[in-house]
Design a protein around this motif. Structure first.
Motif, mmCIF file in Angstrom:
data_model
loop_
_atom_site.group_PDB
_atom_site.id
_atom_site.type_symbol
_atom_site.label_atom_id
_atom_site.label_comp_id
_atom_site.label_asym_id
_atom_site.label_seq_id
_atom_site.Cartn_x
_atom_site.Cartn_y
_atom_site.Cartn_z
ATOM 1 N N ASP A 166 18.227 25.684 25.806
ATOM 2 C CA ASP A 166 17.169 25.616 24.797
ATOM 3 C C ASP A 166 16.966 26.936 24.060
ATOM 4 N N GLY A 167 17.815 27.925 24.331
ATOM 5 C CA GLY A 167 17.712 29.209 23.659
ATOM 6 C C GLY A 167 16.918 30.255 24.414
ATOM 7 N N THR A 168 16.231 29.876 25.488
ATOM 8 C CA THR A 168 15.480 30.834 26.295
ATOM 9 C C THR A 168 16.417 31.879 26.882
ATOM 10 N N ARG A 169 16.026 33.146 26.769
ATOM 11 C CA ARG A 169 16.826 34.234 27.338
ATOM 12 C C ARG A 169 16.009 34.944 28.399
ATOM 13 N N LEU A 170 16.598 35.095 29.583
ATOM 14 C CA LEU A 170 15.920 35.696 30.719
ATOM 15 C C LEU A 170 16.707 36.893 31.222
ATOM 16 N N LYS A 171 15.988 37.978 31.493
ATOM 17 C CA LYS A 171 16.635 39.183 32.007
ATOM 18 C C LYS A 171 16.696 39.120 33.527
ATOM 19 N N ALA A 172 17.791 39.634 34.085
ATOM 20 C CA ALA A 172 17.998 39.602 35.531
ATOM 21 C C ALA A 172 18.729 40.857 35.971
ATOM 22 N N PRO A 173 18.543 41.254 37.236
ATOM 23 C CA PRO A 173 19.268 42.419 37.752
ATOM 24 C C PRO A 173 20.703 42.075 38.123
ATOM 25 N N ILE A 174 21.576 43.058 38.010
ATOM 26 C CA ILE A 174 22.966 42.904 38.457
ATOM 27 C C ILE A 174 23.112 43.573 39.818
ATOM 28 N N SER A 175 23.529 42.825 40.811
ATOM 29 C CA SER A 175 23.827 43.405 42.119
ATOM 30 C C SER A 175 25.330 43.585 42.237
ATOM 31 N N SER A 176 25.753 44.466 43.106
ATOM 32 C CA SER A 176 27.171 44.817 43.197
ATOM 33 C C SER A 176 28.052 43.613 43.512
ATOM 34 N N GLN A 177 27.560 42.688 44.349
ATOM 35 C CA GLN A 177 28.401 41.557 44.740
ATOM 36 C C GLN A 177 28.581 40.538 43.620
ATOM 37 N N HIS A 178 27.720 40.597 42.605
ATOM 38 C CA HIS A 178 27.820 39.639 41.503
ATOM 39 C C HIS A 178 28.344 40.276 40.219
ATOM 40 N N ARG A 179 28.597 41.574 40.250
ATOM 41 C CA ARG A 179 28.936 42.311 39.037
ATOM 42 C C ARG A 179 30.192 41.758 38.350
ATOM 43 N N ALA A 180 31.246 41.510 39.104
ATOM 44 C CA ALA A 180 32.505 41.053 38.509
ATOM 45 C C ALA A 180 32.343 39.704 37.819
ATOM 46 N N THR A 181 31.627 38.773 38.453
ATOM 47 C CA THR A 181 31.419 37.449 37.872
ATOM 48 C C THR A 181 30.602 37.538 36.585
ATOM 49 N N ILE A 182 29.548 38.347 36.616
ATOM 50 C CA ILE A 182 28.681 38.479 35.444
ATOM 51 C C ILE A 182 29.445 39.088 34.272
ATOM 52 N N LEU A 183 30.224 40.127 34.533
ATOM 53 C CA LEU A 183 30.971 40.779 33.453
ATOM 54 C C LEU A 183 32.073 39.865 32.910
ATOM 55 N N GLU A 184 32.662 39.061 33.784
ATOM 56 C CA GLU A 184 33.681 38.120 33.304
ATOM 57 C C GLU A 184 33.064 37.092 32.361
ATOM 58 N N ALA A 185 31.889 36.573 32.741
ATOM 59 C CA ALA A 185 31.207 35.609 31.876
ATOM 60 C C ALA A 185 30.777 36.261 30.565
ATOM 61 N N PHE A 186 30.329 37.517 30.637
ATOM 62 C CA PHE A 186 29.929 38.246 29.426
ATOM 63 C C PHE A 186 31.125 38.433 28.494
ATOM 64 N N ASN A 187 32.262 38.813 29.041
ATOM 65 C CA ASN A 187 33.457 39.027 28.227
ATOM 66 C C ASN A 187 33.976 37.731 27.604
ATOM 67 N N GLU A 188 33.611 36.587 28.223
ATOM 68 C CA GLU A 188 34.055 35.291 27.696
ATOM 69 C C GLU A 188 32.915 34.549 26.995
ATOM 70 N N TYR A 189 31.932 35.317 26.545
ATOM 71 C CA TYR A 189 30.769 34.728 25.869
ATOM 72 C C TYR A 189 31.190 33.916 24.647
ATOM 73 N N GLU A 190 32.109 34.471 23.849
ATOM 74 C CA GLU A 190 32.545 33.786 22.630
ATOM 75 C C GLU A 190 33.245 32.467 22.938
#
Length: 371
Positions: A194-218
């Motif tokens: 629905d367009g809602t954007r929520l801020k969240a902390p990055i923990s070390s164990q999730h960093r790789a997954t989050i950055l991969e999803a960010f890099n594939e945002y497009e």
């Protein structure tokens, strides 16, 4: 010595095997904290000349998980004390238990809550019951035999009955894309459908997954996040407090696709197609999530003109379709072999877990032909 104190009954599909997920143990630990604070309040009510509970008020008194009985899942909580007989302060623990149960019962029935607990005490429900899902409840039996049900709905009422509560937390699962990630601040944003954007902390164990999803945002890569979110008193999402799990979603993720189909309106097909019912789509998404074997390939999903859903798989030389009637919770299965023209059909009742097992086994058999 141990004295039986409470046997809360946990109901819901997660407890059908008479076991308790470890995350629920956090709730039981919060219950002990709450009982102690309410017991101190009960002591002060009985002794108005005192301004605070005596030193060592809780010494030698602890709540222990003694066993888990059958009947969904029933943790047996005992009041443990070091002496042969329970100390006098144990009575205040029992009064505290009864007040907590009475407050839960009042919340469930829409009655005044604050006559049973102080506003400070109600804040404990921000953590007590947070692990319960929509179809689950914690049943609390009072000494007189009355049963109060702590559910996500009654928990929310208890939290909001506290005048001090401006925000409250809830464990949930969210699907979305990651348009922003800040490596320096170790934070990211997840954007919901629905367009809602929520801020969240990055923990070390999730960093790789989050950055991969960010890099594939497009490319529209989506993630499934499980964690604790903050909401305001109007039940609006404000932020993400913590992330327990996060994973990349399959492009054919069923829930994501059904969320898209829920946006259809009547007349979507040349002014004739009937839109599927969003509540029925929610049922189908939950059924797929809990009953479809996650090892199997996911289907392509399409809406039907009658307001149903068609699932399709291509497996080797087989074309498989499952036409789902949402109103009747039934489906027509058809598997056609393009080489031999062999065709197999059957009717499945998707409200029955055993028929989901049949679906899983049929797909497994087709996959095994190539092995």
């Amino acid at each position: 010595m141990n004295q039986e104190f409470l046997q809360p009954r946990l109901t819901g599909s997660r407890f059908n095997e008479h076991s308790i997920p470890l995350e629920l143990l956090k709730d039981l630990a919060v219950f002990e904290e709450m009982v102690i604070e309410v017991a101190k309040w009960k002591y002060l009510q009985a002794n108005p000349e005192r301004q605070r509970s005596p030193r060592g008020f809780t010494d030698g008194l602890e709540l222990h998980l003694q066993a888990v009985n059958e009947g969904s899942a029933i943790p047996v909580i005992a009041l443990s004390f070091a002496t042969l007989f329970p100390p006098g302060n144990a009575a205040y623990f029992e009064q505290a238990r009864e007040s907590i149960i009475a407050a839960v019962e009042a919340a469930e029935q829409g009655l005044p809550i604050n006559e049973h607990l102080l506003s400070d005490h109600l804040g404990y429900f921000d953590r007590l019951g947070r692990s319960l899902r929509e179809d689950e409840a914690m049943e609390l039996r009072s000494s007189t035999g009355r049963i109060a049900r702590l559910t996500p709905a009654s928990r929310r009422s208890l939290i909001l009955a506290s005048s001090q509560t401006q925000e409250w937390t809830q464990e949930t699962r969210l699907r979305g894309i990651i348009p922003e990630a800040d490596k320096r601040k170790m934070s990211f944003e997840i954007e919901l459908r629905d367009g809602t954007r929520l801020k969240a902390p990055i923990s070390s164990q999730h960093r790789a997954t989050i950055l991969e999803a960010f890099n594939e945002y497009e490319q529209g890569t989506r993630v499934l996040m499980q964690g604790v979110v903050k909401k305001d008193r109007q039940d609006r999402l404000k932020s993400i407090e913590s992330v327990d799990h996060i994973s990349l979603l399959d492009p054919l993720d069923v829930t994501t696709r059904l969320e898209t189909l829920a946006e259809l309106e009547d007349g979507w097909l040349n002014s004739k197609g009937r839109a599927p019912d969003p509540k029925q789509l929610d049922w189908l998404a939950k059924s797929f999530d809990s009953l479809f074997d996650p090892i199997l390939p996911l289907p392509y999903l399409y809406p039907t003109a009658e307001g149903g859903i068609q699932a399709e798989w291509t497996i080797n030389s087989w074309e498989v379709s499952l036409e789902i009637n949402l109103c009747q919770c039934s489906a027509e299965w058809q598997a056609l072999n393009l080489k031999t023209q062999a065709c197999f059909e059957k009717i499945l009742n998707l409200s029955e877990p055993k028929d989901w097992q049949i679906l899983n086994k049929e797909l497994e058999a087709l996959l095994a032909e190539s092995v």
